[in-house]
Motif scaffolding. Structure first.
Motif, PDB file in Angstrom:
ATOM      1  N   ALA A 335     -17.877  -0.053  37.810  1.00  0.00           N
ATOM      2  CA  ALA A 335     -18.904   0.022  36.767  1.00  0.00           C
ATOM      3  C   ALA A 335     -18.583   1.108  35.751  1.00  0.00           C
ATOM      4  N   VAL A 336     -18.115   2.253  36.223  1.00  0.00           N
ATOM      5  CA  VAL A 336     -17.783   3.360  35.322  1.00  0.00           C
ATOM      6  C   VAL A 336     -16.629   2.986  34.403  1.00  0.00           C
ATOM      7  N   MET A 337     -15.594   2.348  34.960  1.00  0.00           N
ATOM      8  CA  MET A 337     -14.455   1.955  34.126  1.00  0.00           C
ATOM      9  C   MET A 337     -14.867   0.919  33.093  1.00  0.00           C
ATOM     10  N   ALA A 338     -15.729  -0.025  33.493  1.00  0.00           N
ATOM     11  CA  ALA A 338     -16.197  -1.026  32.535  1.00  0.00           C
ATOM     12  C   ALA A 338     -17.022  -0.382  31.431  1.00  0.00           C
ATOM     13  N   ALA A 339     -17.908   0.544  31.797  1.00  0.00           N
ATOM     14  CA  ALA A 339     -18.723   1.228  30.796  1.00  0.00           C
ATOM     15  C   ALA A 339     -17.862   2.082  29.873  1.00  0.00           C
ATOM     16  N   THR A 340     -16.862   2.760  30.440  1.00  0.00           N
ATOM     17  CA  THR A 340     -15.950   3.570  29.627  1.00  0.00           C
ATOM     18  C   THR A 340     -15.206   2.710  28.625  1.00  0.00           C
ATOM     19  N   ALA A 341     -14.675   1.578  29.098  1.00  0.00           N
ATOM     20  CA  ALA A 341     -13.932   0.680  28.209  1.00  0.00           C
ATOM     21  C   ALA A 341     -14.829   0.148  27.100  1.00  0.00           C
ATOM     22  N   ALA A 342     -16.051  -0.250  27.451  1.00  0.00           N
ATOM     23  CA  ALA A 342     -16.964  -0.792  26.441  1.00  0.00           C
ATOM     24  C   ALA A 342     -17.313   0.254  25.387  1.00  0.00           C
ATOM     25  N   ALA A 343     -17.604   1.487  25.843  1.00  0.00           N
ATOM     26  CA  ALA A 343     -17.959   2.544  24.900  1.00  0.00           C
ATOM     27  C   ALA A 343     -16.802   2.871  23.967  1.00  0.00           C
ATOM     28  N   LEU A 344     -15.585   2.899  24.489  1.00  0.00           N
ATOM     29  CA  LEU A 344     -14.434   3.260  23.667  1.00  0.00           C
ATOM     30  C   LEU A 344     -14.039   2.122  22.729  1.00  0.00           C
ATOM     31  N   ILE A 345     -14.229   0.885  23.162  1.00  0.00           N
ATOM     32  CA  ILE A 345     -13.986  -0.232  22.249  1.00  0.00           C
ATOM     33  C   ILE A 345     -14.954  -0.159  21.069  1.00  0.00           C
ATOM     34  N   TRP A 346     -16.213   0.156  21.371  1.00  0.00           N
ATOM     35  CA  TRP A 346     -17.183   0.341  20.281  1.00  0.00           C
ATOM     36  C   TRP A 346     -16.740   1.450  19.343  1.00  0.00           C
ATOM     37  N   LEU A 347     -16.278   2.565  19.914  1.00  0.00           N
ATOM     38  CA  LEU A 347     -15.854   3.691  19.089  1.00  0.00           C
ATOM     39  C   LEU A 347     -14.646   3.322  18.243  1.00  0.00           C
ATOM     40  N   ALA A 348     -13.715   2.563  18.806  1.00  0.00           N
ATOM     41  CA  ALA A 348     -12.518   2.180  18.057  1.00  0.00           C
ATOM     42  C   ALA A 348     -12.855   1.272  16.886  1.00  0.00           C
ATOM     43  N   ARG A 349     -13.906   0.492  17.029  1.00  0.00           N
ATOM     44  CA  ARG A 349     -14.279  -0.464  15.976  1.00  0.00           C
ATOM     45  C   ARG A 349     -15.348   0.065  15.036  1.00  0.00           C
ATOM     46  N   HIS A 350     -15.819   1.265  15.303  1.00  0.00           N
ATOM     47  CA  HIS A 350     -16.931   1.777  14.504  1.00  0.00           C
ATOM     48  C   HIS A 350     -16.470   2.061  13.089  1.00  0.00           C
ATOM     49  N   PRO A 351     -17.241   1.658  12.088  1.00  0.00           N
ATOM     50  CA  PRO A 351     -16.792   1.801  10.695  1.00  0.00           C
ATOM     51  C   PRO A 351     -16.909   3.203  10.122  1.00  0.00           C
ATOM     52  N   ARG A 352     -17.469   4.169  10.866  1.00  0.00           N
ATOM     53  CA  ARG A 352     -17.696   5.489  10.275  1.00  0.00           C
ATOM     54  C   ARG A 352     -16.389   6.152   9.857  1.00  0.00           C
ATOM     55  N   HIS A 353     -15.285   5.830  10.544  1.00  0.00           N
ATOM     56  CA  HIS A 353     -14.009   6.443  10.179  1.00  0.00           C
ATOM     57  C   HIS A 353     -13.510   5.912   8.839  1.00  0.00           C
ATOM     58  N   LEU A 354     -13.723   4.619   8.590  1.00  0.00           N
ATOM     59  CA  LEU A 354     -13.333   4.066   7.297  1.00  0.00           C
ATOM     60  C   LEU A 354     -14.153   4.693   6.175  1.00  0.00           C
ATOM     61  N   ARG A 355     -15.460   4.853   6.425  1.00  0.00           N
ATOM     62  CA  ARG A 355     -16.303   5.483   5.414  1.00  0.00           C
ATOM     63  C   ARG A 355     -15.876   6.926   5.174  1.00  0.00           C
TER      64      ARG A 355
END
Length: 361
Positions: A335-355
């Motif tokens: 569960a922890v690995m799945a949650a970690t992967a999901a959170a980091l995928i969200w972070l990688a795709r988050h548009p704030r870095h482009l802005r």
């Protein structure tokens, strides 16, 4: 103009945003260091987690603030991570010298009263997972404040006081209960304090003068002549390095019974782990200077390391534990690995870095 002791950027940075970033780091530090590792194998960790927040959260926040004010960059963070390990394990838990706590004396050679294998394992672990990973994650979450101070003078003093209280809590409520009666010898305590002071001077004074620090804790992108690695490679290398490093040094079980590599091979295992850590660090540092190394590559590196250290706990339980002893680590770790992967995928795709990059341009 009156000197208030605040960093130059303090007044120009929105206070709310800076405080949100600071609180994010306070939360991320214990999550990275304990919840995703010890919390997987030991249900008791979830009960005592509040006791760890002052040491991890406030301690790492203090380190980040000092490094940011000194302009020491990620090299300064790593050196301060070594100081952090001495404070936590040497002064707070006293596990560096205790012959009893965590069975650390059985992990490998005990030299001049120090549990050397335990020391090596915790040195690498705390430098990466207690300090570097949560700080870089915070900078990725709040790119506007990357490498910039988050606290004013009062906040800095408060973080320092909370960190000291955290060390006291470790000593009284964890080491005092798990290892009653042991007290680190006064000459050793004095030596640890001197070592911490020396490391702080190196990190905050010498590193910036050598020009090895960078303005931000997240290295710049697209500055090198070579190409960045693929995202899969950026994830797999740190994950495999962490898994092997821990496997060479940390025995299975709660408490661990060691050494992890038996017989006369323990010294060779220690040497191999050290060489692996240096090689992996060099490769990742080289990657950060290549063209096209973006925030997604940093997320991949962090994700690989985090999943690798959780996977170590799961595999140790599945291989060495019997019956129901492996059920909790396997279930919680998955569960922890799945949650970690999901959170980091969200972070990688988050548009704030482009802005943020568009605003900077």
């Amino acid at each position: 103009m009156e000197n208030t002791g605040d960093p130059p950027d303090a007044d120009r940075s929105p206070g709310r945003g800076r405080l949100k970033a600071a609180w994010a780091l306070v939360v991320l530090a214990p999550l990275s260091a304990e919840v995703t590792f010890s919390g997987v194998g030991m249900p008791l960790l979830w009960v005592i987690l509040p006791l760890l927040v002052p040491m991890y959260g406030a301690g790492v926040l203090l380190i980040r603030e000092l490094v940011a004010r000194a302009g020491a960059g990620w090299p300064g963070l790593l050196v301060m991570g070594a100081a952090y390990e001495l404070v936590e394990d040497g002064i707070g838990l006293q596990a560096l010298t205790s012959p009893n706590l965590y069975n650390a004396a059985e992990w490998g050679p005990r030299v001049l009263g120090f549990n050397t294998t335990y020391w090596e394992s915790q040195l690498g672990y705390h430098m990466v997972f207690s300090v570097l990973v949560p700080v870089v994650l915070t900078d990725l979450l709040f790119p506007r404040f990357a490498g910039r101070p988050l606290l004013r003078r009062g906040g800095l003093i408060g973080a320092g006081a909370a960190a000291v209280a955290g060390v006291a809590l470790l000593r009284l409520l964890i080491a005092g209960v798990e290892d009653p009666g042991y007290q680190v010898p006064l000459p050793v305590l004095a030596g640890l304090l001197l070592a911490v002071a020396a490391l702080a001077v190196i990190a905050l004074r010498i590193v910036p003068r050598l020009g090895r620090g960078r303005p931000g804790t997240v290295p710049p992108t697209e500055t090198g002549p070579a190409r960045a690695p693929g995202l899969v490679a950026a994830c797999l290398l740190p994950g495999a390095a962490v898994l092997v490093f821990l496997g060479l040094l940390v025995p299975p079980g709660h408490p661990p019974t060691g050494p992890a590599v038996g017989g006369g091979w323990v010294v060779a295992a220690m040497a191999g782990a050290a060489a692996l850590a240096v090689a992996a660090a060099w490769r990742i540092a080289t990657w950060t200077g290549t063209a096209g190394f973006t925030h997604r590559h940093r997320v991949a590196v962090i994700g690989g390391a985090l999943v690798g250290h959780t996977l170590f706990v799961v595999l140790s339980a599945l291989v060495f534990e019997e019956g129901t002893g492996a059920v909790f680590p396997a279930a919680v770790g998955t569960a922890v690995m799945a949650a970690t992967a999901a959170a980091l995928i969200w972070l990688a795709r988050h548009p704030r870095h482009l802005r943020h990059r568009a605003e900077a341009a």
